[in-house]
Scaffold this motif. Sequence first.
Motif, mmCIF file in Angstrom:
data_model
loop_
_atom_site.group_PDB
_atom_site.id
_atom_site.type_symbol
_atom_site.label_atom_id
_atom_site.label_comp_id
_atom_site.label_asym_id
_atom_site.label_seq_id
_atom_site.Cartn_x
_atom_site.Cartn_y
_atom_site.Cartn_z
ATOM 1 N N GLU A 1 71.512 61.386 16.667
ATOM 2 C CA GLU A 1 72.518 61.812 15.665
ATOM 3 C C GLU A 1 73.956 62.298 17.286
ATOM 4 O O GLU A 1 75.158 62.255 16.881
ATOM 5 C CB GLU A 1 72.617 62.823 15.458
ATOM 6 N N GLY A 2 73.798 62.763 17.756
ATOM 7 C CA GLY A 2 74.962 62.964 19.298
ATOM 8 C C GLY A 2 74.049 63.377 20.486
ATOM 9 O O GLY A 2 73.103 62.861 20.598
ATOM 10 N N MET A 3 74.695 63.500 20.884
ATOM 11 C CA MET A 3 74.422 63.621 22.994
ATOM 12 C C MET A 3 74.958 64.463 23.453
ATOM 13 O O MET A 3 76.809 65.336 23.273
ATOM 14 C CB MET A 3 74.832 62.001 23.390
ATOM 15 N N ILE A 4 74.404 65.645 24.356
ATOM 16 C CA ILE A 4 75.033 66.345 25.384
ATOM 17 C C ILE A 4 74.793 65.751 27.072
ATOM 18 O O ILE A 4 73.902 65.413 27.395
ATOM 19 C CB ILE A 4 74.035 67.409 25.213
ATOM 20 N N ILE A 5 75.671 65.767 27.504
ATOM 21 C CA ILE A 5 75.843 65.799 28.514
ATOM 22 C C ILE A 5 75.994 66.658 29.669
ATOM 23 O O ILE A 5 76.874 67.692 29.547
ATOM 24 C CB ILE A 5 77.338 64.716 29.210
ATOM 25 N N ILE A 6 74.687 66.536 30.683
ATOM 26 C CA ILE A 6 75.219 68.023 31.820
ATOM 27 C C ILE A 6 75.266 67.579 33.124
ATOM 28 O O ILE A 6 75.181 66.161 33.621
ATOM 29 C CB ILE A 6 73.672 68.108 31.760
ATOM 30 N N LEU A 7 76.382 68.213 33.500
ATOM 31 C CA LEU A 7 76.946 67.967 34.718
ATOM 32 C C LEU A 7 76.812 68.568 35.847
ATOM 33 O O LEU A 7 76.591 70.164 35.398
ATOM 34 C CB LEU A 7 77.957 67.805 34.769
ATOM 35 N N ASN A 8 75.737 68.159 37.083
ATOM 36 C CA ASN A 8 76.215 69.052 38.367
ATOM 37 C C ASN A 8 76.466 68.094 39.438
ATOM 38 O O ASN A 8 75.851 67.315 40.731
ATOM 39 C CB ASN A 8 74.203 69.823 38.546
ATOM 40 N N THR A 9 77.446 67.595 39.658
ATOM 41 C CA THR A 9 77.782 66.031 40.573
ATOM 42 C C THR A 9 78.906 67.144 41.603
ATOM 43 O O THR A 9 79.788 67.699 41.085
ATOM 44 C CB THR A 9 78.298 65.340 39.644
ATOM 45 N N VAL A 10 78.931 66.265 42.100
ATOM 46 C CA VAL A 10 80.333 66.087 43.163
ATOM 47 C C VAL A 10 81.065 65.141 43.829
ATOM 48 O O VAL A 10 82.365 65.101 44.268
ATOM 49 C CB VAL A 10 79.179 66.723 44.456
ATOM 50 N N GLY A 11 81.569 64.719 42.482
ATOM 51 C CA GLY A 11 81.852 63.752 42.368
ATOM 52 C C GLY A 11 81.308 62.039 42.831
ATOM 53 O O GLY A 11 80.438 61.774 42.507
ATOM 54 N N GLY A 12 82.012 61.029 43.778
ATOM 55 C CA GLY A 12 81.864 59.843 43.639
ATOM 56 C C GLY A 12 82.451 58.476 43.409
ATOM 57 O O GLY A 12 84.237 59.091 43.077
ATOM 58 N N ASP A 13 82.070 57.621 43.010
ATOM 59 C CA ASP A 13 83.125 56.862 42.524
ATOM 60 C C ASP A 13 83.912 56.436 41.413
ATOM 61 O O ASP A 13 83.202 56.906 40.953
ATOM 62 C CB ASP A 13 81.935 55.409 43.112
ATOM 63 N N VAL A 14 85.043 56.144 41.717
ATOM 64 C CA VAL A 14 86.601 56.186 40.667
ATOM 65 C C VAL A 14 85.928 55.314 39.654
ATOM 66 O O VAL A 14 85.574 55.581 38.125
ATOM 67 C CB VAL A 14 87.796 56.334 41.287
ATOM 68 N N GLU A 15 85.756 54.124 40.083
ATOM 69 C CA GLU A 15 85.443 53.394 39.050
ATOM 70 C C GLU A 15 83.988 53.500 37.688
ATOM 71 O O GLU A 15 84.880 53.427 36.696
ATOM 72 C CB GLU A 15 85.339 51.869 39.247
ATOM 73 N N ALA A 16 83.582 53.877 38.778
ATOM 74 C CA ALA A 16 81.672 54.027 37.897
ATOM 75 C C ALA A 16 82.645 55.574 37.105
ATOM 76 O O ALA A 16 81.734 55.318 36.045
ATOM 77 C CB ALA A 16 80.706 54.389 38.967
ATOM 78 N N GLY A 17 82.574 56.371 38.003
ATOM 79 C CA GLY A 17 83.093 57.283 37.130
ATOM 80 C C GLY A 17 83.650 57.414 35.478
ATOM 81 O O GLY A 17 83.794 57.256 34.918
ATOM 82 N N VAL B 1 79.102 71.877 32.213
ATOM 83 C CA VAL B 1 79.119 71.501 33.447
ATOM 84 C C VAL B 1 78.346 72.897 34.235
ATOM 85 O O VAL B 1 78.423 74.470 33.404
ATOM 86 C CB VAL B 1 80.539 71.991 33.715
ATOM 87 N N LEU B 2 77.471 72.653 34.552
ATOM 88 C CA LEU B 2 76.546 73.996 35.312
ATOM 89 C C LEU B 2 76.492 73.410 36.857
ATOM 90 O O LEU B 2 76.504 72.037 37.589
ATOM 91 C CB LEU B 2 74.899 73.357 35.245
ATOM 92 N N GLY B 3 76.806 74.565 36.922
ATOM 93 C CA GLY B 3 76.748 74.415 38.717
ATOM 94 C C GLY B 3 78.051 74.284 39.402
ATOM 95 O O GLY B 3 78.609 74.879 39.817
ATOM 96 N N GLY B 4 78.570 72.856 39.212
ATOM 97 C CA GLY B 4 79.950 72.490 39.671
ATOM 98 C C GLY B 4 79.860 70.441 38.912
ATOM 99 O O GLY B 4 78.775 70.317 38.499
ATOM 100 N N GLY B 5 81.373 70.222 38.865
ATOM 101 C CA GLY B 5 81.855 69.111 38.304
ATOM 102 C C GLY B 5 82.810 68.994 39.031
ATOM 103 O O GLY B 5 84.285 69.192 38.300
ATOM 104 N N HIS B 6 82.675 68.050 39.978
ATOM 105 C CA HIS B 6 83.865 67.869 40.896
ATOM 106 C C HIS B 6 84.600 67.140 41.284
ATOM 107 O O HIS B 6 83.350 65.734 40.641
ATOM 108 C CB HIS B 6 83.233 68.713 42.456
ATOM 109 N N SER B 7 85.475 66.768 41.020
ATOM 110 C CA SER B 7 86.283 65.630 41.123
ATOM 111 C C SER B 7 85.965 64.663 40.243
ATOM 112 O O SER B 7 86.392 65.056 39.098
ATOM 113 C CB SER B 7 85.960 64.975 43.107
ATOM 114 N N ILE B 8 85.383 63.963 40.384
ATOM 115 C CA ILE B 8 84.947 62.561 39.732
ATOM 116 C C ILE B 8 84.342 62.934 38.728
ATOM 117 O O ILE B 8 84.566 62.642 37.466
ATOM 118 C CB ILE B 8 85.511 61.019 39.577
ATOM 119 N N GLY B 9 84.152 63.981 38.295
ATOM 120 C CA GLY B 9 82.859 64.851 37.389
ATOM 121 C C GLY B 9 83.699 65.681 36.769
ATOM 122 O O GLY B 9 83.439 65.550 35.734
ATOM 123 N N VAL B 10 85.286 65.538 36.912
ATOM 124 C CA VAL B 10 86.179 66.407 35.751
ATOM 125 C C VAL B 10 86.402 65.623 34.592
ATOM 126 O O VAL B 10 86.373 65.636 33.661
ATOM 127 C CB VAL B 10 87.731 66.741 36.977
#
Lengths: 73, 245
Positions: free
Chosen positions: B83-99, B117-126
């Motif tokens: 019924e719902g989704m939670i997304i947990i992020l701790n990422t440094v970024g990465g590929d623009v297309e995939a992100g 966002v836990l820890g970090g959600g950098h670059s494409i994580g934004v």
Amino acid sequence: MIYYTALPEELIFSNLNEEAPPLKEIEVDGIQMVVQMENETEASIVRLISGDLNHYLDQRLQPGNKIQFTAKL
Amino acid sequence: MENNEQTKESTPTPDDDAKRKSVAQAIQQLGQTNVPQLESNIYCMNVIGQVEGHLVMPPQNKTTKYEHIIPQIVAAEQNKNIEGMIIILNTVGGDVEAGLAIAEMIATMSKPTVSIVLGGGHSIGVPIAVAADVSFIAETATMTIHPVRLTGLVIGVPQTFEYLEKMQDRVIRFVEQHSNIGEKNFRELMFRTGDLARDIGTNVIGKDAVTYGLIDRVGGISSALSELNRMIKERKESTQEELLQ
């Protein structure tokens, strides 16, 4: 390829030319998947190739999980 | 005969035991039942390390793979039990297309989504973080906003710059559309000098991200889950009302 990452390029791609382990495409219970053979009787799932969405939510089929093969007698 | 079997079972030899164990394991691994044993109505998705695109990254990188995540989102959208989704992020970024692909998938889900966002959600994580209906950031978590970089062969012509700017605009536009930060402010954060030691850009921490309007609220797992549960309840009630009418 465009990367948007906080890590410097040389850190990410330092081992780019290292050889990757060979992957194998197999079918288990009618589910196609790409696996990496660990030894003769064990493989770990790399990714699924399946159109059935429930397979992607199945905990046993998550990438990284091991599959054991038993020899048929 | 039944008796016989029972006595056999009560005194297993170590060899038998090992055999049975391996058989049990094989059944567990190769079993016929494909129905997922889902007890929760919430699907949890992790985005960690690098967001991997078309190029398989060297093994020292922890990666989140496009081909793993996308079908999971489709499955979560389709599955009636979720019924719902939670997304947990701790990422440094990465590929623009995939992100951006992951971000678009999350943004277009009909079921309630919450990101944290836990820890970090950098670059494409934004863009991935802001794609959810409601976004949370832990008080200590950070988000680095900086210009997109081009890797590989770069030809020194004006078109290269234009192309790069176009690619950058994709990220900026997505963030602007899915959060409360305006384009101007986001660009300002992206091109600010003197904030990062090795790059231009900004590092926003916890509450700052909320002040800029990038993230909706500061909070941890309990606030994220209670918000998600509230949205699920609201959605259920509204669909029920529709059914009644």
